[in-house]
Motif scaffolding. Structure first.
Motif, PDB file in Angstrom:
ATOM      1  N   ILE A  41      -6.901 -11.693   0.809  1.00  0.00           N
ATOM      2  CA  ILE A  41      -5.945 -12.721   1.231  1.00  0.00           C
ATOM      3  C   ILE A  41      -6.688 -13.989   1.645  1.00  0.00           C
ATOM      4  O   ILE A  41      -6.299 -15.098   1.261  1.00  0.00           O
ATOM      5  N   ALA A  42      -7.765 -13.840   2.389  1.00  0.00           N
ATOM      6  CA  ALA A  42      -8.559 -14.999   2.816  1.00  0.00           C
ATOM      7  C   ALA A  42      -9.136 -15.753   1.620  1.00  0.00           C
ATOM      8  O   ALA A  42      -9.359 -16.966   1.692  1.00  0.00           O
ATOM      9  N   ALA A  43      -9.351 -15.049   0.504  1.00  0.00           N
ATOM     10  CA  ALA A  43      -9.903 -15.679  -0.697  1.00  0.00           C
ATOM     11  C   ALA A  43      -8.822 -16.315  -1.566  1.00  0.00           C
ATOM     12  O   ALA A  43      -9.137 -16.929  -2.588  1.00  0.00           O
ATOM     13  N   GLY A  44      -7.548 -16.176  -1.179  1.00  0.00           N
ATOM     14  CA  GLY A  44      -6.483 -16.860  -1.908  1.00  0.00           C
ATOM     15  C   GLY A  44      -5.448 -15.972  -2.562  1.00  0.00           C
ATOM     16  O   GLY A  44      -4.485 -16.473  -3.151  1.00  0.00           O
ATOM     17  N   GLU A  45      -5.610 -14.655  -2.474  1.00  0.00           N
ATOM     18  CA  GLU A  45      -4.615 -13.759  -3.054  1.00  0.00           C
ATOM     19  C   GLU A  45      -3.462 -13.560  -2.071  1.00  0.00           C
ATOM     20  O   GLU A  45      -3.655 -13.543  -0.867  1.00  0.00           O
ATOM     21  N   ASP A  46      -2.271 -13.392  -2.604  1.00  0.00           N
ATOM     22  CA  ASP A  46      -1.109 -12.993  -1.828  1.00  0.00           C
ATOM     23  C   ASP A  46      -0.844 -11.547  -2.225  1.00  0.00           C
ATOM     24  O   ASP A  46      -0.762 -11.243  -3.419  1.00  0.00           O
ATOM     25  N   VAL A  47      -0.739 -10.645  -1.254  1.00  0.00           N
ATOM     26  CA  VAL A  47      -0.653  -9.219  -1.554  1.00  0.00           C
ATOM     27  C   VAL A  47       0.580  -8.608  -0.905  1.00  0.00           C
ATOM     28  O   VAL A  47       0.873  -8.858   0.270  1.00  0.00           O
ATOM     29  N   ARG A  48       1.279  -7.799  -1.698  1.00  0.00           N
ATOM     30  CA  ARG A  48       2.416  -7.031  -1.195  1.00  0.00           C
ATOM     31  C   ARG A  48       2.250  -5.570  -1.554  1.00  0.00           C
ATOM     32  O   ARG A  48       1.566  -5.213  -2.508  1.00  0.00           O
ATOM     33  N   TRP A  49       2.925  -4.738  -0.767  1.00  0.00           N
ATOM     34  CA  TRP A  49       2.907  -3.284  -0.936  1.00  0.00           C
ATOM     35  C   TRP A  49       4.333  -2.821  -1.210  1.00  0.00           C
ATOM     36  O   TRP A  49       5.267  -3.240  -0.528  1.00  0.00           O
ATOM     37  N   LEU A  50       4.494  -1.951  -2.197  1.00  0.00           N
ATOM     38  CA  LEU A  50       5.817  -1.450  -2.548  1.00  0.00           C
ATOM     39  C   LEU A  50       5.813   0.074  -2.491  1.00  0.00           C
ATOM     40  O   LEU A  50       5.202   0.734  -3.341  1.00  0.00           O
ATOM     41  N   PRO A  51       6.468   0.653  -1.476  1.00  0.00           N
ATOM     42  CA  PRO A  51       6.573   2.107  -1.431  1.00  0.00           C
ATOM     43  C   PRO A  51       7.267   2.617  -2.705  1.00  0.00           C
ATOM     44  O   PRO A  51       8.277   2.065  -3.143  1.00  0.00           O
ATOM     45  N   ARG A  52       6.702   3.645  -3.315  1.00  0.00           N
ATOM     46  CA  ARG A  52       7.156   4.149  -4.607  1.00  0.00           C
ATOM     47  C   ARG A  52       8.662   4.418  -4.686  1.00  0.00           C
ATOM     48  O   ARG A  52       9.280   4.082  -5.697  1.00  0.00           O
ATOM     49  N   PRO A  53       9.306   4.993  -3.668  1.00  0.00           N
ATOM     50  CA  PRO A  53      10.760   5.218  -3.793  1.00  0.00           C
ATOM     51  C   PRO A  53      11.554   3.928  -4.013  1.00  0.00           C
ATOM     52  O   PRO A  53      12.593   3.951  -4.664  1.00  0.00           O
ATOM     53  N   ARG A  54      11.059   2.813  -3.505  1.00  0.00           N
ATOM     54  CA  ARG A  54      11.756   1.530  -3.696  1.00  0.00           C
ATOM     55  C   ARG A  54      11.579   0.992  -5.116  1.00  0.00           C
ATOM     56  O   ARG A  54      12.270   0.076  -5.519  1.00  0.00           O
ATOM     57  N   ALA A  55      10.646   1.582  -5.885  1.00  0.00           N
ATOM     58  CA  ALA A  55      10.373   1.135  -7.251  1.00  0.00           C
ATOM     59  C   ALA A  55      11.103   1.973  -8.299  1.00  0.00           C
ATOM     60  O   ALA A  55      10.973   1.705  -9.495  1.00  0.00           O
ATOM     61  N   SER A  56      11.877   2.942  -7.883  1.00  0.00           N
ATOM     62  CA  SER A  56      12.493   3.879  -8.827  1.00  0.00           C
ATOM     63  C   SER A  56      13.364   3.205  -9.879  1.00  0.00           C
ATOM     64  O   SER A  56      13.441   3.674 -11.010  1.00  0.00           O
ATOM     65  N   GLY A  57      14.009   2.124  -9.557  1.00  0.00           N
ATOM     66  CA  GLY A  57      14.898   1.453 -10.497  1.00  0.00           C
ATOM     67  C   GLY A  57      14.217   0.417 -11.374  1.00  0.00           C
ATOM     68  O   GLY A  57      14.896  -0.288 -12.129  1.00  0.00           O
ATOM     69  N   LEU A  58      12.891   0.329 -11.299  1.00  0.00           N
ATOM     70  CA  LEU A  58      12.164  -0.691 -12.058  1.00  0.00           C
ATOM     71  C   LEU A  58      11.635  -0.146 -13.373  1.00  0.00           C
ATOM     72  O   LEU A  58      11.175   0.997 -13.446  1.00  0.00           O
ATOM     73  N   ALA A  59      11.672  -0.970 -14.404  1.00  0.00           N
ATOM     74  CA  ALA A  59      11.013  -0.653 -15.672  1.00  0.00           C
ATOM     75  C   ALA A  59       9.586  -1.192 -15.561  1.00  0.00           C
ATOM     76  O   ALA A  59       9.389  -2.400 -15.391  1.00  0.00           O
ATOM     77  N   LEU A  60       8.609  -0.288 -15.586  1.00  0.00           N
ATOM     78  CA  LEU A  60       7.210  -0.666 -15.369  1.00  0.00           C
ATOM     79  C   LEU A  60       6.377  -0.345 -16.602  1.00  0.00           C
ATOM     80  O   LEU A  60       6.663   0.620 -17.314  1.00  0.00           O
ATOM     81  N   PRO A  61       5.311  -1.123 -16.838  1.00  0.00           N
ATOM     82  CA  PRO A  61       4.409  -0.783 -17.946  1.00  0.00           C
ATOM     83  C   PRO A  61       3.706   0.546 -17.649  1.00  0.00           C
ATOM     84  O   PRO A  61       3.676   0.999 -16.502  1.00  0.00           O
ATOM     85  N   GLY A  62       3.128   1.136 -18.659  1.00  0.00           N
ATOM     86  CA  GLY A  62       2.486   2.432 -18.506  1.00  0.00           C
ATOM     87  C   GLY A  62       1.158   2.406 -17.792  1.00  0.00           C
ATOM     88  O   GLY A  62       0.633   3.460 -17.423  1.00  0.00           O
ATOM     89  N   ASN A  63       0.593   1.218 -17.574  1.00  0.00           N
ATOM     90  CA  ASN A  63      -0.724   1.104 -16.947  1.00  0.00           C
ATOM     91  C   ASN A  63      -0.766  -0.091 -16.001  1.00  0.00           C
ATOM     92  O   ASN A  63      -0.003  -1.049 -16.167  1.00  0.00           O
ATOM     93  N   ASP A  64      -1.685  -0.026 -15.050  1.00  0.00           N
ATOM     94  CA  ASP A  64      -1.956  -1.190 -14.211  1.00  0.00           C
ATOM     95  C   ASP A  64      -2.270  -2.369 -15.132  1.00  0.00           C
ATOM     96  O   ASP A  64      -2.847  -2.182 -16.215  1.00  0.00           O
ATOM     97  N   CYS A  65      -1.931  -3.553 -14.687  1.00  0.00           N
ATOM     98  CA  CYS A  65      -2.235  -4.703 -15.534  1.00  0.00           C
ATOM     99  C   CYS A  65      -2.368  -5.989 -14.727  1.00  0.00           C
ATOM    100  O   CYS A  65      -1.862  -6.112 -13.620  1.00  0.00           O
TER     101      CYS A  65
END
Length: 176
Positions: free
Chosen positions: A97-121
């Motif tokens: 964050i100090a280097a300029g990134e904005d970071v958020r955390w998403l608990p997996r149950p809250r992501a259940s309705g999302l269409a996500l790619p098969g890999n980190d990207c």
């Protein structure tokens, strides 16, 4: 599949004009370069100074990219209770964050309705997707780049959806 070195990563970020977004979806990474750091962290011999020194090259790249006006965002989809690795990652996030990134955390149950790619990207300027491939236990395999407009759009939409549901780093506690 390729494996980007530090120069390859620098070229990607140098070519970026507006945004670089990272979607992380694993609870465990076993990247060889981090193993000694994690061992020191487990032994309580690790803190912000050691973390910043260990990833100094990355943090320098993020500072330079951010200074050019590129928006850097990262969302991590995590299972709860979180793994030991996520605890390690969470503790080191203030340096990102100090280097300029904005970071958020998403608990997996809250992501259940999302269409996500098969890999980190990573998604660069909503036009290029760089997929990160790992073994089942989190070991590094390599990268795969796509400039296919449909793939980039899918990844951008997935990131934006996860970002909207994510909890800012400073508000996310590991005991949530």
């Amino acid at each position: 599949m390729e494996s980007l070195d530090a120069e390859g990563w620098a070229r990607l970020f140098d070519a970026c004009h507006e945004s670089a977004y990272h979607l992380e979806m694993r609870d465990q990474y076993a990247v060889a370069e981090e193993q000694a750091d994690i061992e020191k962290w487990r032994a309580d011999e690790w803190g912000p100074a050691q973390d910043a020194a260990s990833k100094a090259g990355w943090l320098d790249l993020m500072r330079a990219t951010s200074a050019r006006g590129v928006r850097l965002r990262r969302v991590r989809i995590v299972s709860e209770p979180v793994t030991e690795y996520i605890r390690f990652e969470h503790e080191g996030t203030p340096q990102n964050i100090a280097a300029g990134e904005d970071v958020r955390w998403l608990p997996r149950p809250r992501a259940s309705g999302l269409a996500l790619p098969g890999n980190d990207c990573w998604i660069f300027d909503s036009t290029t997707a760089l997929f990160n491939h790992f073994t089942g236990d989190g070991g590094w395999v390599g990268n795969e780049m796509s400039t296919d407009p449909e793939v980039a759009a899918l990844c951008t939409k997935a990131f934006d959806s996860a970002w909207k549901l994510g909890i800012p780093h400073n508000a996310y506690t590991l005991d949530s």
